[in-house]
Design an enzyme around this catalytic site. Structure first.
Site, PDB file in Angstrom:
ATOM      1  N   TYR A  39       0.833  -1.211   0.000  1.00 31.53           N
ATOM      2  CA  TYR A  39       0.000   0.000   0.000  1.00 31.53           C
ATOM      3  C   TYR A  39       0.869   1.264   0.000  1.00 31.53           C
ATOM      4  O   TYR A  39       0.494   2.279  -0.560  1.00 31.53           O
ATOM      5  CB  TYR A  39      -0.866   0.041   1.266  1.00 31.53           C
ATOM      6  CG  TYR A  39      -2.137  -0.795   1.227  1.00 31.53           C
ATOM      7  CD1 TYR A  39      -2.457  -1.620   0.154  1.00 31.53           C
ATOM      8  CD2 TYR A  39      -3.038  -0.738   2.293  1.00 31.53           C
ATOM      9  CE1 TYR A  39      -3.624  -2.363   0.154  1.00 31.53           C
ATOM     10  CE2 TYR A  39      -4.213  -1.480   2.295  1.00 31.53           C
ATOM     11  CZ  TYR A  39      -4.499  -2.297   1.223  1.00 31.53           C
ATOM     12  OH  TYR A  39      -5.658  -3.025   1.224  1.00 31.53           O
ATOM     13  N   GLY A  40       1.998   1.152   0.669  1.00 29.56           N
ATOM     14  CA  GLY A  40       2.817   2.340   0.942  1.00 29.56           C
ATOM     15  C   GLY A  40       3.374   3.031  -0.287  1.00 29.56           C
ATOM     16  O   GLY A  40       3.890   4.139  -0.210  1.00 29.56           O
ATOM     17  N   CYS A  71      -3.132  -1.045   9.702  1.00 27.99           N
ATOM     18  CA  CYS A  71      -2.181  -0.544   8.708  1.00 27.99           C
ATOM     19  C   CYS A  71      -2.097   0.970   8.853  1.00 27.99           C
ATOM     20  O   CYS A  71      -3.121   1.657   8.750  1.00 27.99           O
ATOM     21  CB  CYS A  71      -2.701  -0.926   7.323  1.00 27.99           C
ATOM     22  SG  CYS A  71      -1.787  -0.201   5.974  1.00 27.99           S
ATOM     23  N   ASN A  72      -0.893   1.460   9.094  1.00 25.41           N
ATOM     24  CA  ASN A  72      -0.704   2.911   9.228  1.00 25.41           C
ATOM     25  C   ASN A  72      -1.033   3.627   7.921  1.00 25.41           C
ATOM     26  O   ASN A  72      -1.615   4.701   7.913  1.00 25.41           O
ATOM     27  CB  ASN A  72       0.741   3.223   9.600  1.00 25.41           C
ATOM     28  CG  ASN A  72       1.122   2.684  10.964  1.00 25.41           C
ATOM     29  OD1 ASN A  72       1.130   3.408  11.941  1.00 25.41           O
ATOM     30  ND2 ASN A  72       1.434   1.397  11.044  1.00 25.41           N
ATOM     31  N   THR A  73      -0.655   3.012   6.804  1.00 24.68           N
ATOM     32  CA  THR A  73      -0.825   3.650   5.500  1.00 24.68           C
ATOM     33  C   THR A  73      -2.309   3.793   5.164  1.00 24.68           C
ATOM     34  O   THR A  73      -2.761   4.867   4.736  1.00 24.68           O
ATOM     35  CB  THR A  73      -0.115   2.797   4.421  1.00 24.68           C
ATOM     36  OG1 THR A  73       1.205   2.503   4.874  1.00 24.68           O
ATOM     37  CG2 THR A  73      -0.049   3.525   3.101  1.00 24.68           C
ATOM     38  N   CYS A 184       4.855   1.197  10.704  1.00 22.12           N
ATOM     39  CA  CYS A 184       4.234   0.303   9.729  1.00 22.12           C
ATOM     40  C   CYS A 184       4.087  -1.035  10.445  1.00 22.12           C
ATOM     41  O   CYS A 184       5.034  -1.480  11.113  1.00 22.12           O
ATOM     42  CB  CYS A 184       5.140   0.154   8.501  1.00 22.12           C
ATOM     43  SG  CYS A 184       4.635  -1.179   7.385  1.00 22.12           S
ATOM     44  N   THR A 185       2.912  -1.639  10.332  1.00 21.85           N
ATOM     45  CA  THR A 185       2.664  -2.855  11.126  1.00 21.85           C
ATOM     46  C   THR A 185       3.504  -4.049  10.659  1.00 21.85           C
ATOM     47  O   THR A 185       3.581  -5.056  11.357  1.00 21.85           O
ATOM     48  CB  THR A 185       1.169  -3.215  11.102  1.00 21.85           C
ATOM     49  OG1 THR A 185       0.724  -3.277   9.734  1.00 21.85           O
ATOM     50  CG2 THR A 185       0.345  -2.191  11.861  1.00 21.85           C
ATOM     51  N   HIS A 186       4.141  -3.938   9.497  1.00 22.82           N
ATOM     52  CA  HIS A 186       5.056  -4.992   9.063  1.00 22.82           C
ATOM     53  C   HIS A 186       6.379  -4.967   9.842  1.00 22.82           C
ATOM     54  O   HIS A 186       7.041  -5.985   9.976  1.00 22.82           O
ATOM     55  CB  HIS A 186       5.416  -4.828   7.578  1.00 22.82           C
ATOM     56  CG  HIS A 186       4.397  -5.361   6.627  1.00 22.82           C
ATOM     57  ND1 HIS A 186       3.216  -4.706   6.367  1.00 22.82           N
ATOM     58  CD2 HIS A 186       4.385  -6.479   5.859  1.00 22.82           C
ATOM     59  CE1 HIS A 186       2.524  -5.405   5.465  1.00 22.82           C
ATOM     60  NE2 HIS A 186       3.213  -6.482   5.142  1.00 22.82           N
TER      61      HIS A 186
HETATM   62  N1  DGL Z   1       1.498  -2.595   7.042  1.00 26.37           N
HETATM   63  C1  DGL Z   1       1.193  -1.375   6.439  1.00 26.37           C
HETATM   64  C2  DGL Z   1       1.410  -0.171   7.301  1.00 26.37           C
HETATM   65  O1  DGL Z   1       1.269  -0.286   8.505  1.00 26.37           O
HETATM   66  C3  DGL Z   1       1.323  -1.191   4.961  1.00 26.37           C
HETATM   67  C4  DGL Z   1       2.564  -1.600   4.330  1.00 26.37           C
HETATM   68  C5  DGL Z   1       2.493  -1.507   2.823  1.00 26.37           C
HETATM   69  O2  DGL Z   1       1.710  -2.251   2.234  1.00 26.37           O
HETATM   70  O3  DGL Z   1       3.206  -0.692   2.246  1.00 26.37           O
HETATM   71  O4  DGL Z   1       1.685   0.904   6.833  1.00 26.37           O
END
Ligand code: DGL
Length: 265
Positions: A39-40, A71-73, A184-186
């Site tokens: 998403y980012g 997800c922060n994004t 970012c949750t990743h």
């Molecule tokens: N896990 C996501 C976040 O917290 C999005 C990461 C991504 O897809 O770029 O921002």
């Protein structure tokens, strides 16, 4: 209580993991939107459209009472619209934990790792402006393009991932940063590598437990009783690394590949 959770991929499972440690008597429906990850590196409009599609799917297919944007994004791009469009739902977003970082940091030098879209978003900018007018701290912001793909592919300890992080953390290391916000949750999935580079004393701020607490409080207000088993279903729109899913969550019971868009075709 039926709780929908979504993210672009594996990252939101770090939030589900935190929820699963204290939340009971509920069913979680998690969607990893891997067909559209990361998403980012997408536009705000694209991320908003995906967030609305996933939420409609969770409401129609699983009758959710609560939605967690893990997800922060996506929170940055879509949370206001989601709250406006689904006023009957409990809606909880994910924001970089800058406030706890300010409270914790001794050196006053704080790092923020996040996706390019989160750092560019007006939501992040206003959070920073609000908190920074109150205290003298120095912020080291770093976008990490490509890191989500490395994690999705399970390349957590690979040399390329380590080199990327060494490069992004260089400035923080030489500027006595003692606290890093994982925006970012990743990124909690590469915590160990970050600690190897920054030293084991570094404070890493993630938001899963704060979200779990918020879910508990808001669901209690709606009459939820926090006892009984928690069932977790994991769905995905594209490919997913199931070994990674298992390594994050050992107690999910069901799930599989789903079609969210054009599902009536
Ligand atoms: N896990 C996501 C976040 O917290 C999005 C990461 C991504 O897809 O770029 O921002």
């Amino acid at each position: 209580m039926r709780v929908g959770v979504f993210d672009s991929g594996l990252g939101g499972l770090t939030v589900v993991k935190a929820i699963s440690e204290t939340f009971k008597g509920a069913e979680i429906f998690y969607i990893a939107d891997t067909m559209f990850a990361p998403y980012g590196e997408k536009t705000k409009e694209q991320i908003l459209q995906h967030s609305l599609d996933l939420t409609n799917y969770l409401i129609e297919e699983h009758s959710i009472d609560a939605l967690i944007v893990a997800c922060n994004t996506a929170t940055s791009a879509a949370i206001s619209e989601l709250r406006r469009m689904f006023p009957h739902l409990i809606v909880i977003g994910t924001e970089p934990g800058i406030k706890p970082a300010i409270e914790l940091s001794k050196s006053g030098n704080i790092g923020v790792l996040a996706t390019p879209a989160t750092l560019k978003g007006s939501k992040y900018q206003s959070l920073v402006d609000k908190l920074f007018s109150k205290k003298e701290v120095k912020l080291f912001e770093q976008a990490c393009p490509g890191l989500v793909e490395q994690i999705e592919n399970g390349h957590i300890k690979e040399e390329k991932t380590i080199l990327m992080l060494q490069h992004w953390l260089k400035d923080m290391l030489s500027n006595n940063v003692d606290t890093i916000v994982l925006g970012c949750t990743h990124y909690p999935l590469v915590s160990e590598t970050i600690k190897d580079i920054m030293g084991s004393e570094i404070n890493l701020i993630e938001t899963g437990f704060a979200i779990a607490k918020r879910l508990e409080n808001l669901s209690k207000e709606k009459g939820h009783i926090n006892i009984g088993p928690l069932k977790i279903n994991v769905y995905f729109t594209g490919e997913i690394n199931l070994k990674m899913v298992d390594s994050i969550l050992d107690n999910w019971i069901d799930g599989g590949k789903i079609k969210v868009r054009n599902r009536y075709e």
